[in-house]
Design a protein around this motif. Structure first.
Motif, PDB file in Angstrom:
ATOM      1  N   ASP A  47       0.818  -1.219   0.000  1.00 32.60           N
ATOM      2  CA  ASP A  47       0.000   0.000   0.000  1.00 32.60           C
ATOM      3  C   ASP A  47       0.847   1.262   0.000  1.00 32.60           C
ATOM      4  OD1 ASP A  47       0.986   0.187   2.583  1.00 32.60           O
ATOM      5  OD2 ASP A  47      -0.949  -0.153   3.555  1.00 32.60           O
ATOM      6  N   GLY A  48       2.163   1.115   0.098  1.00 31.98           N
ATOM      7  CA  GLY A  48       3.061   2.272   0.070  1.00 31.98           C
ATOM      8  C   GLY A  48       3.079   3.086   1.353  1.00 31.98           C
ATOM      9  N   GLN A  49       2.420   2.606   2.388  1.00 35.20           N
ATOM     10  CA  GLN A  49       2.309   3.369   3.631  1.00 35.20           C
ATOM     11  C   GLN A  49       3.403   3.045   4.644  1.00 35.20           C
ATOM     12  OE1 GLN A  49      -0.052   5.842   3.953  1.00 35.20           O
ATOM     13  NE2 GLN A  49      -0.284   5.345   1.791  1.00 35.20           N
ATOM     14  N   GLY A  50       4.157   2.013   4.429  1.00 34.11           N
ATOM     15  CA  GLY A  50       5.174   1.646   5.402  1.00 34.11           C
ATOM     16  C   GLY A  50       6.286   0.844   4.765  1.00 34.11           C
ATOM     17  N   GLN A  51       7.107   0.266   5.619  1.00 32.71           N
ATOM     18  CA  GLN A  51       8.204  -0.574   5.145  1.00 32.71           C
ATOM     19  C   GLN A  51       8.162  -1.911   5.863  1.00 32.71           C
ATOM     20  OE1 GLN A  51      11.860   1.642   5.686  1.00 32.71           O
ATOM     21  NE2 GLN A  51      11.698   2.471   3.624  1.00 32.71           N
ATOM     22  N   GLU A  52       8.752  -2.911   5.230  1.00 34.80           N
ATOM     23  CA  GLU A  52       8.826  -4.241   5.817  1.00 34.80           C
ATOM     24  C   GLU A  52      10.153  -4.879   5.430  1.00 34.80           C
ATOM     25  OE1 GLU A  52       5.447  -6.177   4.139  1.00 34.80           O
ATOM     26  OE2 GLU A  52       6.328  -6.304   2.142  1.00 34.80           O
ATOM     27  N   HIS A  53      10.552  -5.885   6.204  1.00 33.97           N
ATOM     28  CA  HIS A  53      11.742  -6.659   5.875  1.00 33.97           C
ATOM     29  C   HIS A  53      11.342  -7.803   4.957  1.00 33.97           C
ATOM     30  CE1 HIS A  53      13.272  -4.823   9.664  1.00 33.97           C
ATOM     31  NE2 HIS A  53      14.371  -4.756   8.948  1.00 33.97           N
ATOM     32  N   ALA A  54      12.046  -7.948   3.849  1.00 36.50           N
ATOM     33  CA  ALA A  54      11.794  -9.045   2.918  1.00 36.50           C
ATOM     34  C   ALA A  54      13.014  -9.960   2.920  1.00 36.50           C
ATOM     35  CB  ALA A  54      11.544  -8.507   1.515  1.00 36.50           C
ATOM     36  N   VAL A  55      12.815 -11.237   3.205  1.00 41.95           N
ATOM     37  CA  VAL A  55      13.912 -12.204   3.166  1.00 41.95           C
ATOM     38  C   VAL A  55      14.278 -12.428   1.699  1.00 41.95           C
ATOM     39  CG1 VAL A  55      14.630 -14.556   3.697  1.00 41.95           C
ATOM     40  CG2 VAL A  55      13.194 -13.291   5.319  1.00 41.95           C
ATOM     41  N   VAL A  56      15.553 -12.155   1.357  1.00 42.54           N
ATOM     42  CA  VAL A  56      16.023 -12.311  -0.024  1.00 42.54           C
ATOM     43  C   VAL A  56      16.975 -13.491  -0.174  1.00 42.54           C
ATOM     44  CG1 VAL A  56      15.674  -9.896  -0.644  1.00 42.54           C
ATOM     45  CG2 VAL A  56      17.866 -10.613   0.335  1.00 42.54           C
ATOM     46  N   GLY A  57      17.325 -14.114   0.937  1.00 43.61           N
ATOM     47  CA  GLY A  57      18.191 -15.280   0.898  1.00 43.61           C
ATOM     48  C   GLY A  57      18.427 -15.799   2.303  1.00 43.61           C
ATOM     49  N   ARG A  58      18.939 -17.005   2.369  1.00 44.04           N
ATOM     50  CA  ARG A  58      19.295 -17.595   3.659  1.00 44.04           C
ATOM     51  C   ARG A  58      20.736 -18.085   3.563  1.00 44.04           C
ATOM     52  NH1 ARG A  58      13.829 -19.335   3.287  1.00 44.04           N
ATOM     53  NH2 ARG A  58      12.627 -18.216   4.852  1.00 44.04           N
ATOM     54  N   LEU A  59      21.519 -17.739   4.566  1.00 40.87           N
ATOM     55  CA  LEU A  59      22.905 -18.160   4.642  1.00 40.87           C
ATOM     56  C   LEU A  59      22.985 -19.275   5.670  1.00 40.87           C
ATOM     57  CD1 LEU A  59      25.667 -17.410   3.485  1.00 40.87           C
ATOM     58  CD2 LEU A  59      25.921 -15.780   5.346  1.00 40.87           C
ATOM     59  N   ILE A  60      23.491 -20.436   5.278  1.00 40.83           N
ATOM     60  CA  ILE A  60      23.615 -21.582   6.170  1.00 40.83           C
ATOM     61  C   ILE A  60      25.082 -21.961   6.199  1.00 40.83           C
ATOM     62  CG2 ILE A  60      22.897 -23.958   6.632  1.00 40.83           C
ATOM     63  CD1 ILE A  60      20.373 -23.325   4.942  1.00 40.83           C
ATOM     64  N   LEU A  61      25.675 -21.895   7.402  1.00 37.31           N
ATOM     65  CA  LEU A  61      27.124 -22.038   7.543  1.00 37.31           C
ATOM     66  C   LEU A  61      27.504 -23.078   8.592  1.00 37.31           C
ATOM     67  CD1 LEU A  61      27.751 -18.213   7.848  1.00 37.31           C
ATOM     68  CD2 LEU A  61      28.310 -19.581   5.852  1.00 37.31           C
ATOM     69  N   SER A  62      28.549 -23.823   8.300  1.00 34.94           N
ATOM     70  CA  SER A  62      29.136 -24.701   9.308  1.00 34.94           C
ATOM     71  C   SER A  62      29.935 -23.838  10.293  1.00 34.94           C
ATOM     72  CB  SER A  62      30.079 -25.712   8.649  1.00 34.94           C
ATOM     73  OG  SER A  62      31.207 -25.029   8.108  1.00 34.94           O
ATOM     74  N   ARG A  63      30.332 -24.430  11.395  1.00 31.09           N
ATOM     75  CA  ARG A  63      31.115 -23.699  12.393  1.00 31.09           C
ATOM     76  C   ARG A  63      32.404 -23.145  11.773  1.00 31.09           C
ATOM     77  NH1 ARG A  63      31.818 -26.728  17.827  1.00 31.09           N
ATOM     78  NH2 ARG A  63      29.602 -26.350  17.646  1.00 31.09           N
ATOM     79  N   SER A  64      33.097 -23.943  10.972  1.00 26.96           N
ATOM     80  CA  SER A  64      34.339 -23.455  10.366  1.00 26.96           C
ATOM     81  C   SER A  64      34.061 -22.358   9.340  1.00 26.96           C
ATOM     82  CB  SER A  64      35.131 -24.599   9.729  1.00 26.96           C
ATOM     83  OG  SER A  64      34.413 -25.176   8.663  1.00 26.96           O
ATOM     84  N   ALA A  65      32.947 -22.440   8.615  1.00 24.98           N
ATOM     85  CA  ALA A  65      32.597 -21.388   7.659  1.00 24.98           C
ATOM     86  C   ALA A  65      32.274 -20.089   8.382  1.00 24.98           C
ATOM     87  CB  ALA A  65      31.418 -21.823   6.789  1.00 24.98           C
ATOM     88  N   VAL A  66      31.614 -20.168   9.546  1.00 27.72           N
ATOM     89  CA  VAL A  66      31.336 -18.965  10.334  1.00 27.72           C
ATOM     90  C   VAL A  66      32.646 -18.324  10.773  1.00 27.72           C
ATOM     91  CG1 VAL A  66      30.358 -18.106  12.512  1.00 27.72           C
ATOM     92  CG2 VAL A  66      29.085 -19.740  11.130  1.00 27.72           C
ATOM     93  N   ARG A  67      33.587 -19.140  11.231  1.00 25.02           N
ATOM     94  CA  ARG A  67      34.892 -18.623  11.646  1.00 25.02           C
ATOM     95  C   ARG A  67      35.611 -17.951  10.476  1.00 25.02           C
ATOM     96  NH1 ARG A  67      36.086 -22.464  14.817  1.00 25.02           N
ATOM     97  NH2 ARG A  67      36.556 -23.959  13.181  1.00 25.02           N
ATOM     98  N   ASN A  68      35.584 -18.579   9.301  1.00 27.97           N
ATOM     99  CA  ASN A  68      36.234 -17.998   8.121  1.00 27.97           C
ATOM    100  C   ASN A  68      35.554 -16.705   7.693  1.00 27.97           C
ATOM    101  OD1 ASN A  68      38.035 -20.141   8.056  1.00 27.97           O
ATOM    102  ND2 ASN A  68      36.864 -21.274   6.530  1.00 27.97           N
ATOM    103  N   LEU A  69      34.212 -16.679   7.733  1.00 28.70           N
ATOM    104  CA  LEU A  69      33.475 -15.465   7.388  1.00 28.70           C
ATOM    105  C   LEU A  69      33.809 -14.349   8.368  1.00 28.70           C
ATOM    106  CD1 LEU A  69      31.362 -13.950   5.706  1.00 28.70           C
ATOM    107  CD2 LEU A  69      29.604 -14.953   7.183  1.00 28.70           C
ATOM    108  N   HIS A  70      33.866 -14.674   9.637  1.00 32.43           N
ATOM    109  CA  HIS A  70      34.210 -13.685  10.664  1.00 32.43           C
ATOM    110  C   HIS A  70      35.588 -13.087  10.396  1.00 32.43           C
ATOM    111  CE1 HIS A  70      35.805 -12.433  14.626  1.00 32.43           C
ATOM    112  NE2 HIS A  70      34.582 -11.955  14.778  1.00 32.43           N
ATOM    113  N   ASN A  71      36.559 -13.933  10.091  1.00 31.46           N
ATOM    114  CA  ASN A  71      37.909 -13.442   9.798  1.00 31.46           C
ATOM    115  C   ASN A  71      37.936 -12.581   8.540  1.00 31.46           C
ATOM    116  OD1 ASN A  71      38.950 -14.750  12.053  1.00 31.46           O
ATOM    117  ND2 ASN A  71      39.509 -16.575  10.906  1.00 31.46           N
ATOM    118  N   ALA A  72      37.223 -13.013   7.499  1.00 27.92           N
ATOM    119  CA  ALA A  72      37.191 -12.244   6.251  1.00 27.92           C
ATOM    120  C   ALA A  72      36.534 -10.885   6.466  1.00 27.92           C
ATOM    121  CB  ALA A  72      36.454 -13.029   5.165  1.00 27.92           C
ATOM    122  N   LEU A  73      35.427 -10.847   7.228  1.00 24.82           N
ATOM    123  CA  LEU A  73      34.758  -9.572   7.495  1.00 24.82           C
ATOM    124  C   LEU A  73      35.639  -8.670   8.352  1.00 24.82           C
ATOM    125  CD1 LEU A  73      31.090 -10.756   8.102  1.00 24.82           C
ATOM    126  CD2 LEU A  73      31.979  -9.495   6.128  1.00 24.82           C
ATOM    127  N   GLY A  74      36.411  -9.251   9.256  1.00 23.88           N
ATOM    128  CA  GLY A  74      37.361  -8.465  10.043  1.00 23.88           C
ATOM    129  C   GLY A  74      38.395  -7.794   9.148  1.00 23.88           C
TER     130      GLY A  74
END
Length: 101
Positions: free
Chosen positions: A51-78
């Motif tokens: 209706d153009g009267q407000g805003q909402e969050h739209a899920v555009v994807g889901r990220l599913i990570l193993s423990r080691s992938a979370v650690r690698n992502l954390h290091n890369a973002l750092g």
């Protein structure tokens, strides 16, 4: 880290870009959960309501990570954050804290 550099990987692993790789712009993450060492995050964008009267969050994807992938992502973002800081992109100005007594 430049826009073209990838996080450091094992020297014996070749890195290629899948031609079907999609680029997703994300405003934020909502609903991160951890179960059995697997992290799941909903990637969201802000959108106007139909209706153009407000805003909402739209899920555009889901990220599913193993423990080691979370650690690698954390290091890369750092590394990315360190690069942004060195270039002077410090984000919004920090609110000044009241003096300590």
């Amino acid at each position: 880290m430049s826009d073209r550099e990838a996080p450091t990987a094992a020297a014996d692993i070749k890195i290629v870009v899948d031609p079907d790789c999609a680029e997703i712009f994300v405003d934020g993450v909502i609903g991160a959960t951890v179960r059995d060492g697997i992290v799941r995050m909903n990637l969201v964008n802000m959108r106007s309501t139909p209706d153009g009267q407000g805003q909402e969050h739209a899920v555009v994807g889901r990220l599913i990570l193993s423990r080691s992938a979370v650690r690698n992502l954390h290091n890369a973002l750092g590394q990315v954050m360190e690069g942004l800081f060195r270039r002077g992109d410090r984000g919004p100005a920090a609110k000044s804290e009241p003096p300590q007594e």
